[in-house]
Design a protein around this motif. Structure first.
Motif, PDB file in Angstrom:
ATOM      1  N   LYS A  76       0.818  -1.238   0.000  1.00 20.97           N
ATOM      2  CA  LYS A  76       0.000   0.000   0.000  1.00 20.97           C
ATOM      3  C   LYS A  76       0.843   1.276   0.000  1.00 20.97           C
ATOM      4  O   LYS A  76       0.454   2.291   0.592  1.00 20.97           O
ATOM      5  N   VAL A 102       1.260   5.366  -5.077  1.00 19.16           N
ATOM      6  CA  VAL A 102       0.124   6.118  -5.612  1.00 19.16           C
ATOM      7  C   VAL A 102       0.121   5.871  -7.119  1.00 19.16           C
ATOM      8  O   VAL A 102       1.129   6.087  -7.786  1.00 19.16           O
ATOM      9  N   ALA A 104      -3.206   4.038  -3.323  1.00 19.18           N
ATOM     10  CA  ALA A 104      -4.165   5.089  -3.685  1.00 19.18           C
ATOM     11  C   ALA A 104      -4.153   5.262  -5.194  1.00 19.18           C
ATOM     12  O   ALA A 104      -3.183   4.914  -5.864  1.00 19.18           O
ATOM     13  N   VAL A 131      -9.204   0.131  -3.486  1.00 16.16           N
ATOM     14  CA  VAL A 131      -8.167   1.179  -3.542  1.00 16.16           C
ATOM     15  C   VAL A 131      -8.867   2.539  -3.434  1.00 16.16           C
ATOM     16  O   VAL A 131      -9.691   2.877  -4.291  1.00 16.16           O
ATOM     17  N   PRO A 132      -8.572   3.328  -2.377  1.00 16.26           N
ATOM     18  CA  PRO A 132      -9.243   4.632  -2.260  1.00 16.26           C
ATOM     19  C   PRO A 132      -8.775   5.594  -3.359  1.00 16.26           C
ATOM     20  O   PRO A 132      -7.656   5.508  -3.850  1.00 16.26           O
ATOM     21  N   ILE A 142      -8.278   9.439  -5.269  1.00 18.59           N
ATOM     22  CA  ILE A 142      -8.125  10.897  -5.210  1.00 18.59           C
ATOM     23  C   ILE A 142      -8.727  11.387  -6.525  1.00 18.59           C
ATOM     24  O   ILE A 142      -8.274  10.995  -7.601  1.00 18.59           O
ATOM     25  N   ALA A 154     -13.478   8.675  -1.409  1.00 17.04           N
ATOM     26  CA  ALA A 154     -12.442   9.424  -2.120  1.00 17.04           C
ATOM     27  C   ALA A 154     -12.115  10.741  -1.441  1.00 17.04           C
ATOM     28  O   ALA A 154     -12.900  11.279  -0.675  1.00 17.04           O
ATOM     29  N   MET A 206      -4.033  11.489   1.684  1.00 20.69           N
ATOM     30  CA  MET A 206      -4.523  10.127   1.468  1.00 20.69           C
ATOM     31  C   MET A 206      -3.553   9.089   2.024  1.00 20.69           C
ATOM     32  O   MET A 206      -3.958   8.152   2.722  1.00 20.69           O
ATOM     33  N   MET A 207      -2.253   9.266   1.735  1.00 21.48           N
ATOM     34  CA  MET A 207      -1.298   8.226   2.122  1.00 21.48           C
ATOM     35  C   MET A 207      -1.048   8.222   3.634  1.00 21.48           C
ATOM     36  O   MET A 207      -0.780   7.189   4.219  1.00 21.48           O
ATOM     37  N   GLY A 248      -5.326   8.282   5.365  1.00 21.43           N
ATOM     38  CA  GLY A 248      -6.471   7.725   4.615  1.00 21.43           C
ATOM     39  C   GLY A 248      -7.089   6.482   5.226  1.00 21.43           C
ATOM     40  O   GLY A 248      -7.840   5.779   4.542  1.00 21.43           O
ATOM     41  N   ARG A 285      -9.818   3.938   3.550  1.00 20.87           N
ATOM     42  CA  ARG A 285      -9.357   2.585   3.220  1.00 20.87           C
ATOM     43  C   ARG A 285     -10.344   1.537   3.789  1.00 20.87           C
ATOM     44  O   ARG A 285     -10.683   0.575   3.122  1.00 20.87           O
TER      45      ARG A 285
END
Ligand SMILES: O=c1ccn([C@@H]2O[C@H](COP(=O)(O)OP(=O)(O)O[C@H]3O[C@H](CO)[C@@H](O)[C@H](O)[C@H]3O)[C@@H](O)[C@H]2O)c(=O)[nH]1
Length: 476
Positions: A273, A276, A361, A379-380, A382, A404, A432-433, A436, A440
């Motif tokens: 994970k 990106v 992401a 996978v969330p 952006i 998102a 996000m990273m 998130g 997730r």
């Protein structure tokens, strides 16, 4: 065994063809008494019927592919600039006689089995008339989501009641399919009369079909699905998604296949994970200045990345450029400085990438197929919507589904942002990273729901069964 025929007419474009092929494949898996023919219209955005169609045809030999003769001129770039959906629709409509002749001469004569339906893409509603002329039923295959389907029907309702088009001075729209009021800016595709009318006209035509097949699952869009169910003036709706093709590289050849192996090997070496992934669909692309800005934003985020880089077509051309001389366009020294944390590519084996455990992401244009693929693999996202209905998809993902982080859309602002600054990219990627976790978890939950929907007894599984029953029952 007595056979029944289905004729699919997907709109030209990977995002329309791929789910149509998957739908055909699933129908055949459930009932092999069908003979399915797929009519391929030349894709003006992809330099031809395209290697994509050819490779899909070579893998799916259970489906018969017929290329419609390439005699219709591509939509002029100027018309596409003014009204992309209306220019695309006129291009498709101009194929009406060719489609009818192909069905009569190559489908009906090839096999005398009755045609249960002509399954037309959401942009191919002109062929509903072809089916009527041939005395056979038709179904619309809606490759986007239930909420936007409900929006298109709503537009045609408004027009039929003589209500004015949406305007920037209106308050946020209460469209009976989104859980939240939709701001004007989230519907940029309806800002011109010509586009508004194109979508409203398709919406009106949908009602003339014998059923609407939607690439969604009811649990993800309960609000929109209820809004559709509440209507008694539309044909039955079949939510049969998510329709996702898992080819494991079989559809790629030549340099794309080599690059695929290189990408997957690189991902194998990255922590779980941590990467990106940036990819903007079959046609998403940027000018040089924006590509530079993305590079700066990514580098400043300090995160690992895999980026499918596409340059805007030069004036007068329709096809986005895939190129590999990145060094000539991206900031000086970027490639050297990021060589241990980043990888660039042209065409990406997207489904396999999203399925990889290293991906954490997805920066996406929110095309509906990409959205479903990300959702399937938890996978969330952006969101970076670019055109078509992608802004509303992004809105739905952020506001209604909670899957998102928004990048370009600040829904409180007044107008959509065209140029996205590096700091905005850095902030969204870092947020996000680093924080998130909640998204997730939500993505994981939604992914489980999606998988259940297509399993035996699930909502989409049952809907597909009902559709097949309708087709078999509608045999003359
Ligand atoms: O490098 C790439 C780029 C795309 N894809 C695949 O191509 C498809 C792209 O589909 P989608 O995400 O829906 O984007 P578009 O190609 O832009 O699709 C068009 O069609 C969709 C369905 O109607 C709409 O939601 C979009 O707004 C419209 O632009 C997906 O299956 C991707 O996995 C790849 O495999 N590699």
């Amino acid at each position: 065994m007595k056979k029944t025929q289905l004729v699919f007419v997907p709109a030209p474009g990977f995002g329309h063809l791929v789910p149509a092929v998957q739908l055909a494949k699933m129908v055949l898996e459930r009932n092999d008494s069908f003979l399915i023919t797929m009519l391929a219209i030349h894709n003006p955005f992809d330099g031809g019927i395209s290697k994509n169609t050819e490779s899909l045809a070579s893998i799916h030999t259970e489906i018969r592919f017929i290329e419609i003769p390439e005699t219709i001129p591509a939509p002029p770039p100027e018309a596409l600039a003014v009204g992309p959906a209306s220019a695309y629709t006129s291009y498709i409509n101009d194929h009406k006689t060719l489609v009818k002749d192909t069905i009569v001469n190559l489908v009906m004569t090839h096999n005398p089995a009755p045609i249960a339906s002509v399954v037309v893409d959401m942009f191919c509603t002109a062929f509903i008339d072809v089916a009527k002329e041939l005395g056979v039923p038709s179904h619309v295959f809606y490759t986007s989501n239930a909420a936007f389907l409900a929006t298109m029907l709503y537009l045609s309702d408004r027009e039929d009641k003589g209500e004015p088009k949406f305007s920037p001075t209106d308050p946020d729209y209460i469209i009976p399919c989104y859980s939240n009021p939709v701001p004007y800016r989230v519907m940029p595709l309806l800002h011109t009369d010509v586009e508004y009318e194109a979508f409203a006209n398709h919406g009106r035509q949908f009602k003339e079909s014998n059923g609407i097949i939607v690439n969604t699952f009811s649990e993800a869009e309960s609000h929109a699905v209820s809004a559709l169910l509440a209507r008694d003036d539309i044909p039955p709706i079949f939510n049969v998604g998510p329709l996702i093709i898992h080819h494991k590289g079989k559809s790629l050849s030549g340099s794309d296949a080599v690059k695929r192996d290189e990408i997957l090997k690189w991902l194998d070496d990255q922590p779980e994970k941590s990467v990106v992934f940036l990819c903007f669909g079959s046609r998403g692309c940027f000018d040089e200045a924006q590509l530079k800005e993305i590079a700066i934003g990514l580098e400043r985020s300090g995160q690992r990345f895999l980026w499918s880089v596409r340059l805007k077509p030069s004036k007068g051309k329709l096809q986005a450029s895939i190129f590999d001389n990145y060094g000539e366009i991206l900031p000086q020294g970027f490639l050297e400085r990021t060589k241990n944390i980043g990888m660039l590519c042209g065409w990406a084996p997207q489904v396999e990438i999203l399925a990889h455990k290293a991906v954490g992401a997805f920066v996406s244009h929110c095309g509906w197929n990409s959205t479903l693929e990300a959702l399937w693999y938890a996978v969330p996202i952006i969101t970076w919507p670019l055109y078509a209905e992608q802004h509303t998809n992004a809105f739905q993902l952020v506001k209604d589904l909670g899957l998102a982080v928004e990048l370009t859309l600040d829904f409180r602002g007044d107008c959509p942002t065209d140029f996205v600054k590096a700091e905005v990219i850095t902030k969204a990627v870092k947020t996000m990273m680093e924080q998130g976790g909640e998204l997730r978890n939500k993505a994981k939950e939604t992914s489980e729901m999606a998988k259940k929907a297509v399993m035996e007894g699930g909502s989409s599984y049952v809907a597909l069964g009902n559709l097949i029953d309708q087709w078999l029952g509608s045999k003359p």
